[in-house]
Motif scaffolding. Structure first.
Motif, PDB file in Angstrom:
ATOM      1  N   GLU A  39       0.815  -1.214   0.000  1.00  0.00           N
ATOM      2  CA  GLU A  39       0.000   0.000   0.000  1.00  0.00           C
ATOM      3  C   GLU A  39       0.849   1.264   0.000  1.00  0.00           C
ATOM      4  OE1 GLU A  39      -1.572   0.466   4.402  1.00  0.00           O
ATOM      5  OE2 GLU A  39      -1.124  -1.627   3.910  1.00  0.00           O
ATOM      6  N   ALA A  40       2.085   1.150   0.450  1.00  0.00           N
ATOM      7  CA  ALA A  40       3.010   2.275   0.511  1.00  0.00           C
ATOM      8  C   ALA A  40       4.386   1.719   0.803  1.00  0.00           C
ATOM      9  CB  ALA A  40       2.582   3.265   1.595  1.00  0.00           C
ATOM     10  N   PHE A  41       5.412   2.532   0.584  1.00  0.00           N
ATOM     11  CA  PHE A  41       6.765   1.997   0.661  1.00  0.00           C
ATOM     12  C   PHE A  41       7.179   1.577   2.068  1.00  0.00           C
ATOM     13  CE2 PHE A  41       7.896   6.268   1.999  1.00  0.00           C
ATOM     14  CZ  PHE A  41       9.071   6.131   2.717  1.00  0.00           C
ATOM     15  N   TRP A  63      -2.284   8.262  14.909  1.00  0.00           N
ATOM     16  CA  TRP A  63      -1.790   9.604  15.198  1.00  0.00           C
ATOM     17  C   TRP A  63      -1.512  10.290  13.872  1.00  0.00           C
ATOM     18  CZ3 TRP A  63       3.377  12.037  15.491  1.00  0.00           C
ATOM     19  CH2 TRP A  63       4.344  11.361  14.742  1.00  0.00           C
ATOM     20  N   ASN A  64      -1.317  11.606  13.905  1.00  0.00           N
ATOM     21  CA  ASN A  64      -1.041  12.376  12.706  1.00  0.00           C
ATOM     22  C   ASN A  64       0.368  12.942  12.762  1.00  0.00           C
ATOM     23  OD1 ASN A  64      -3.671  12.015  11.667  1.00  0.00           O
ATOM     24  ND2 ASN A  64      -4.417  13.731  12.881  1.00  0.00           N
ATOM     25  N   ARG A  65       1.089  12.765  11.675  1.00  0.00           N
ATOM     26  CA  ARG A  65       2.454  13.272  11.570  1.00  0.00           C
ATOM     27  C   ARG A  65       2.485  14.797  11.558  1.00  0.00           C
ATOM     28  NH1 ARG A  65       7.861  11.928  10.813  1.00  0.00           N
ATOM     29  NH2 ARG A  65       8.064  11.442   8.608  1.00  0.00           N
ATOM     30  N   SER A  83      -2.917   7.778   2.935  1.00  0.00           N
ATOM     31  CA  SER A  83      -2.177   8.881   3.538  1.00  0.00           C
ATOM     32  C   SER A  83      -0.888   8.376   4.174  1.00  0.00           C
ATOM     33  CB  SER A  83      -3.021   9.579   4.602  1.00  0.00           C
ATOM     34  OG  SER A  83      -2.250  10.566   5.267  1.00  0.00           O
ATOM     35  N   ASN A  84       0.188   9.122   3.962  1.00  0.00           N
ATOM     36  CA  ASN A  84       1.445   8.804   4.626  1.00  0.00           C
ATOM     37  C   ASN A  84       1.733   9.777   5.770  1.00  0.00           C
ATOM     38  OD1 ASN A  84       2.064  11.117   3.204  1.00  0.00           O
ATOM     39  ND2 ASN A  84       3.496  10.130   1.792  1.00  0.00           N
ATOM     40  N   ARG A  85       0.690  10.540   6.172  1.00  0.00           N
ATOM     41  CA  ARG A  85       0.869  11.505   7.247  1.00  0.00           C
ATOM     42  C   ARG A  85      -0.261  11.473   8.286  1.00  0.00           C
ATOM     43  NH1 ARG A  85       5.103  13.875   6.104  1.00  0.00           N
ATOM     44  NH2 ARG A  85       4.974  15.083   8.022  1.00  0.00           N
ATOM     45  N   SER A 120       3.127   6.175  -1.949  1.00  0.00           N
ATOM     46  CA  SER A 120       1.967   5.759  -1.169  1.00  0.00           C
ATOM     47  C   SER A 120       0.792   5.743  -2.133  1.00  0.00           C
ATOM     48  CB  SER A 120       1.713   6.742  -0.018  1.00  0.00           C
ATOM     49  OG  SER A 120       0.719   6.281   0.858  1.00  0.00           O
ATOM     50  N   ALA A 121       0.061   4.656  -2.171  1.00  0.00           N
ATOM     51  CA  ALA A 121      -0.943   4.447  -3.217  1.00  0.00           C
ATOM     52  C   ALA A 121      -1.847   5.655  -3.420  1.00  0.00           C
ATOM     53  CB  ALA A 121      -1.791   3.224  -2.883  1.00  0.00           C
ATOM     54  N   GLY A 122      -1.851   6.160  -4.665  1.00  0.00           N
ATOM     55  CA  GLY A 122      -2.685   7.292  -5.014  1.00  0.00           C
ATOM     56  C   GLY A 122      -2.049   8.641  -4.805  1.00  0.00           C
ATOM     57  N   ARG A 123      -0.831   8.678  -4.260  1.00  0.00           N
ATOM     58  CA  ARG A 123      -0.180   9.944  -3.964  1.00  0.00           C
ATOM     59  C   ARG A 123       0.679  10.452  -5.121  1.00  0.00           C
ATOM     60  NH1 ARG A 123      -2.140  12.672   0.067  1.00  0.00           N
ATOM     61  NH2 ARG A 123      -0.129  13.693   0.325  1.00  0.00           N
ATOM     62  N   GLY A 124       0.878   9.637  -6.132  1.00  0.00           N
ATOM     63  CA  GLY A 124       1.712  10.029  -7.250  1.00  0.00           C
ATOM     64  C   GLY A 124       1.150  11.234  -7.995  1.00  0.00           C
ATOM     65  N   ARG A 125       2.036  12.032  -8.585  1.00  0.00           N
ATOM     66  CA  ARG A 125       1.624  13.243  -9.281  1.00  0.00           C
ATOM     67  C   ARG A 125       1.825  13.152 -10.789  1.00  0.00           C
ATOM     68  NH1 ARG A 125       0.252  17.190  -6.027  1.00  0.00           N
ATOM     69  NH2 ARG A 125       0.282  18.653  -7.794  1.00  0.00           N
TER      70      ARG A 125
END
Length: 390
Positions: free
Chosen positions: A71-73, A88-90, A117-119, A358-363
């Motif tokens: 799902e993410a690295f 928690w939130n980064r 989300s990675n944050r 992170s899945a879907g975060r690519g630009r």
């Protein structure tokens, strides 16, 4: 690991675009929805075959499975290790807070797409961390082998990624261990299983360690540079301990300032962290030199002592813009890196970071990704000719 003996070889940093349906499944699961796990598994395997074929067609020499079954690295470890729970939130990055206008724009952009989300809503270490079952990483390695046996063409060398204990320690808050060192040690011992399994399967191991640069303007943004360097040194020592049974020439390490589009004017300078990064007992370093904030730092490679067989993967493609780099630009960037290193056989062409960490975060649109990789391959051929390698 392979070096660029007769021409400059091409590689990338690991994550590649995931299909929309696969991203949707990962995002829904991350949000707490129940999903069809069998459908997720099937979609991940199908996506792996697709990205392997695309890499080969694009001219990638040292390629991987695109992290399609994750799902993410680094967030995937919550499903392979014990001890994680809660949320928690980064803390936001220093350069994001510095520009409220940008922060509002970025928030609006993020809300318009489904992603992992990675944050936000990240798990914490609330119990003892340990690897659940070596069969989990073995299954991913086996699937990559199966994919390689089924597709036409081949890689000169296949690799697989695994995260640094430092990025997990920074992003997945410790609420169990008495000290950060104890948490790092536990993570290192758990990751050791993945590291050794990847190499035992015959793949080159890439350790993703954005923490060695990124955390300066996240966790350590209000602290002295020395405090951050101390953290980075302890992470590198933990990595070295986890690599005790692995030959250095089977490992490369990737460090960066975070795979997000932002000002990045709070980033630590490469010259300040390179001595620490250089302590990693690995055969190669993957460093970003294509983005506008760090493109000049190829000069720092003069200060990276390379032992016999050690290489540098120079980032010559920006994974955050839909511009397709001109092959001549790629060639110019490679020549600058070679000039700093002093030996064209020690340099590979790569990307600054992953395209979908992170899945879907690519630009970058998927079709543009393959065009960028083809441009990198074309540029590497031009540079090889100019350098008299072919």
């Amino acid at each position: 690991m392979l070096s660029s003996q007769h021409r400059i070889l091409t590689t990338h940093t690991g994550s590649l675009p995931r299909p929309a349906a696969l991203t949707d499944l990962y995002a829904r699961r991350a949000a707490g929805e129940a999903i069809d796990e069998a459908a997720l598994d099937a979609a991940g395997k199908l996506a792996t075959r697709h990205v392997v074929r695309q890499q080969i067609a694009s001219g990638i020499d040292v390629g991987n499975n695109g992290e399609q079954q994750r799902e993410a690295f680094f967030l995937y470890v919550r499903r392979r290790m014990t001890g994680f729970g809660g949320t928690w939130n980064r803390r936001p990055m220093a350069d994001v807070v510095k520009y409220p206008g940008y922060q509002a724009w970025a928030s609006e952009q993020d809300s318009a797409r489904r992603s992992v989300s990675n944050r936000g809503a990240l798990p914490k270490a609330i119990g003892a961390v340990a690897y659940l079952d070596p069969a989990l990483i073995k299954a991913e390695c086996d699937e990559f082998h199966a994919t390689l046996s089924e597709v036409e063409g081949r890689f000169a060398e296949p690799f697989m990624t695994a995260p640094s204990p430092g990025i997990i320690a920074a992003a997945l808050m410790n609420e169990h261990y008495d000290t950060e060192d104890a948490y790092l040690h536990a993570l290192g011992q758990a990751l050791r299983i993945e590291y050794e399994a990847i190499v035992a399967a015959g793949f080159l191991l890439q350790i993703d360690a954005p923490d060695l640069a990124l955390e300066r303007h996240v966790s350590f943004q209000d602290r002295k540079l020395g405090d951050f360097i101390d953290f980075a040194e302890r992470v590198v020592e933990t990595i070295n301990q986890a690599l005790a049974n692995i030959p250095a020439d089977r490992v490369r390490i990737h460090a960066c300032w975070g795979n997000y589009e932002a000002p990045h004017d709070c980033d630590v300078d490469l010259q300040d962290i390179l001595p620490t990064i250089a302590r990693a007992k690995v055969g190669g370093w993957v460093l970003p030199f294509a983005n506008p904030r760090h493109a000049h730092e190829y000069r720092c490679l003069k200060n990276l002592p390379l032992a016999d067989g050690q290489v540098v993967v120079a980032g010559v493609i920006d994974p955050l813009t839909n511009f397709v780099e001109h092959p001549e630009v790629v060639a110019d960037r490679l020549e600058l890196a070679v000039r700093a290193v002093g030996d064209p056989t020690r340099v590979l062409a790569g990307t600054d970071c992953g395209f979908d960490t992170s899945a879907g975060r690519g630009r970058v649109a998927e079709d543009v990704v393959w065009a960028k990789l083809r441009a990198m391959a074309d540029g590497a051929r031009i540079a090889s000719q100019r350098l008299g390698m072919t």
